[in-house]
Design a protein around this motif. Sequence first.
Motif, PDB file in Angstrom:
ATOM      1  N   GLY A 123      51.030  62.852  85.462  1.00 16.77           N
ATOM      2  CA  GLY A 123      50.703  63.086  84.049  1.00 16.77           C
ATOM      3  C   GLY A 123      51.351  64.325  83.454  1.00 16.77           C
ATOM      4  N   LEU A 124      52.115  65.059  84.266  1.00 15.11           N
ATOM      5  CA  LEU A 124      52.794  66.248  83.725  1.00 15.11           C
ATOM      6  C   LEU A 124      53.877  65.829  82.743  1.00 15.11           C
ATOM      7  CD1 LEU A 124      53.268  69.372  83.875  1.00 15.11           C
ATOM      8  CD2 LEU A 124      55.056  68.844  85.561  1.00 15.11           C
ATOM      9  N   GLU A 125      53.825  66.395  81.542  1.00 21.13           N
ATOM     10  CA  GLU A 125      54.841  66.111  80.528  1.00 21.13           C
ATOM     11  C   GLU A 125      55.500  67.407  80.084  1.00 21.13           C
ATOM     12  OE1 GLU A 125      54.012  63.916  77.046  1.00 21.13           O
ATOM     13  OE2 GLU A 125      53.286  62.155  78.125  1.00 21.13           O
ATOM     14  N   PRO A 126      56.771  67.343  79.682  1.00 24.83           N
ATOM     15  CA  PRO A 126      57.425  68.549  79.172  1.00 24.83           C
ATOM     16  C   PRO A 126      56.750  69.030  77.886  1.00 24.83           C
ATOM     17  CG  PRO A 126      59.027  66.793  79.603  1.00 24.83           C
ATOM     18  CD  PRO A 126      57.670  66.178  79.694  1.00 24.83           C
ATOM     19  N   ASP A 127      56.774  70.342  77.669  1.00 27.02           N
ATOM     20  CA  ASP A 127      56.332  70.889  76.375  1.00 27.02           C
ATOM     21  C   ASP A 127      57.436  70.728  75.343  1.00 27.02           C
ATOM     22  OD1 ASP A 127      53.776  72.078  77.271  1.00 27.02           O
ATOM     23  OD2 ASP A 127      55.116  73.239  78.558  1.00 27.02           O
ATOM     24  N   LEU A 128      58.655  70.766  75.843  1.00 27.58           N
ATOM     25  CA  LEU A 128      59.825  70.693  74.961  1.00 27.58           C
ATOM     26  C   LEU A 128      60.942  69.959  75.696  1.00 27.58           C
ATOM     27  CD1 LEU A 128      61.359  71.703  72.364  1.00 27.58           C
ATOM     28  CD2 LEU A 128      61.939  73.756  73.679  1.00 27.58           C
ATOM     29  N   THR A 129      61.580  69.021  75.009  1.00 27.81           N
ATOM     30  CA  THR A 129      62.708  68.287  75.598  1.00 27.81           C
ATOM     31  C   THR A 129      63.906  68.398  74.670  1.00 27.81           C
ATOM     32  OG1 THR A 129      61.235  66.722  76.725  1.00 27.81           O
ATOM     33  CG2 THR A 129      63.512  66.010  76.380  1.00 27.81           C
ATOM     34  N   LEU A 130      64.991  68.959  75.197  1.00 29.38           N
ATOM     35  CA  LEU A 130      66.226  69.081  74.428  1.00 29.38           C
ATOM     36  C   LEU A 130      67.113  67.891  74.778  1.00 29.38           C
ATOM     37  CD1 LEU A 130      66.911  72.891  75.015  1.00 29.38           C
ATOM     38  CD2 LEU A 130      65.629  71.807  73.156  1.00 29.38           C
ATOM     39  N   LEU A 131      67.426  67.094  73.770  1.00 26.29           N
ATOM     40  CA  LEU A 131      68.292  65.926  73.993  1.00 26.29           C
ATOM     41  C   LEU A 131      69.692  66.249  73.487  1.00 26.29           C
ATOM     42  CD1 LEU A 131      69.041  63.043  74.695  1.00 26.29           C
ATOM     43  CD2 LEU A 131      67.964  62.293  72.554  1.00 26.29           C
ATOM     44  N   PHE A 132      70.643  66.295  74.422  1.00 25.68           N
ATOM     45  CA  PHE A 132      72.037  66.552  74.073  1.00 25.68           C
ATOM     46  C   PHE A 132      72.705  65.212  73.816  1.00 25.68           C
ATOM     47  CE2 PHE A 132      70.426  70.201  76.234  1.00 25.68           C
ATOM     48  CZ  PHE A 132      70.914  71.243  75.470  1.00 25.68           C
ATOM     49  N   ASP A 133      72.933  64.961  72.528  1.00 30.09           N
ATOM     50  CA  ASP A 133      73.398  63.640  72.094  1.00 30.09           C
ATOM     51  C   ASP A 133      74.866  63.700  71.674  1.00 30.09           C
ATOM     52  OD1 ASP A 133      73.056  60.870  71.070  1.00 30.09           O
ATOM     53  OD2 ASP A 133      73.454  61.873  69.147  1.00 30.09           O
ATOM     54  N   LEU A 134      75.631  62.721  72.138  1.00 31.95           N
ATOM     55  CA  LEU A 134      77.034  62.659  71.718  1.00 31.95           C
ATOM     56  C   LEU A 134      77.579  61.258  71.914  1.00 31.95           C
ATOM     57  CD1 LEU A 134      79.169  64.654  74.377  1.00 31.95           C
ATOM     58  CD2 LEU A 134      77.285  63.124  74.826  1.00 31.95           C
TER      59      LEU A 134
END
Length: 215
Positions: A123-134
């Motif tokens: 159940g651990l989830e990130p507090d913040l997710t950076l998605l590097f999109d290209l």
Amino acid sequence: MFITFEGPEGSGKTTQLARAADYLRAQGLTVLQTREPGGTPLADRIREVLLDAANTGLTPSAELLLYAAARAQHVVEKIKPALQRGEVVLCDRFADSTLAYQGYARGLDLNLVAQVNLFATGGLEPDLTLLFDLPVEVGLARAGARAKHLPDEQREDRFEREEIAFHQRLRDGYLHLAKAHAERFRVIDAAADVDAVWQRTRAILDAEVLRRRGR
Ligand SMILES: Nc1ncnc2c1ncn2[C@@H]1O[C@H](COP(=O)(O)OP(=O)(O)OP(=O)(O)O)[C@@H](O)[C@H]1O
Ligand SMILES: [Mg+2]
């Protein structure tokens, strides 16, 4: 605080994560840098199996479960203890990678992948997710240029040998996840040069890390 770096091959995750770690440490934070699959000795051994281009016979379900096994070990042995010590954990790929690759790109049932993720993470989830999109072509060109400089046994390119359509589904899947979990996802245009991508990354870290610490 648990921050994950997501995106396709060659999007700059590892490059930006290193800068983020230096930057946050310079601000006095204790930072744990880690990555998936891997992060513990056992999980690193699973990583070798998963990223070995010679393992062409790996079935999608076996692949899913190997990622999950590595993640379960990583969460309990490394990530959770660091979070409990109050550290900032920067993780290069996490459960969203499994949804994007094994779910959206590979075609496994998304609900099933989500269930397996839940089991693996407890159940651990990130507090913040950076998605590097290209764009797909840009990422593959970068990853290809990098692989050329490595000896064969160090090339972790099982996915880089997938067809273009696979990478397109991957990108679309990631963007879909970002919309569905807008509260923790931040999408970064990763096609720009390294410094421009870093400016954007740093601005998000400033806003999000400070915001949470100030609470
Ligand atoms: N913004 C950028 N512009 C041009 N080249 C870049 C940029 N960011 C990273 N690179 C280069 O592209 C290659 C891939 O970058 P990096 O290893 O950081 O990507 P990654 O997302 O970690 O990829 P992987 O998923 O394969 O680990 C490296 O050679 C890196 O130096
Ligand atoms: Mg990387």
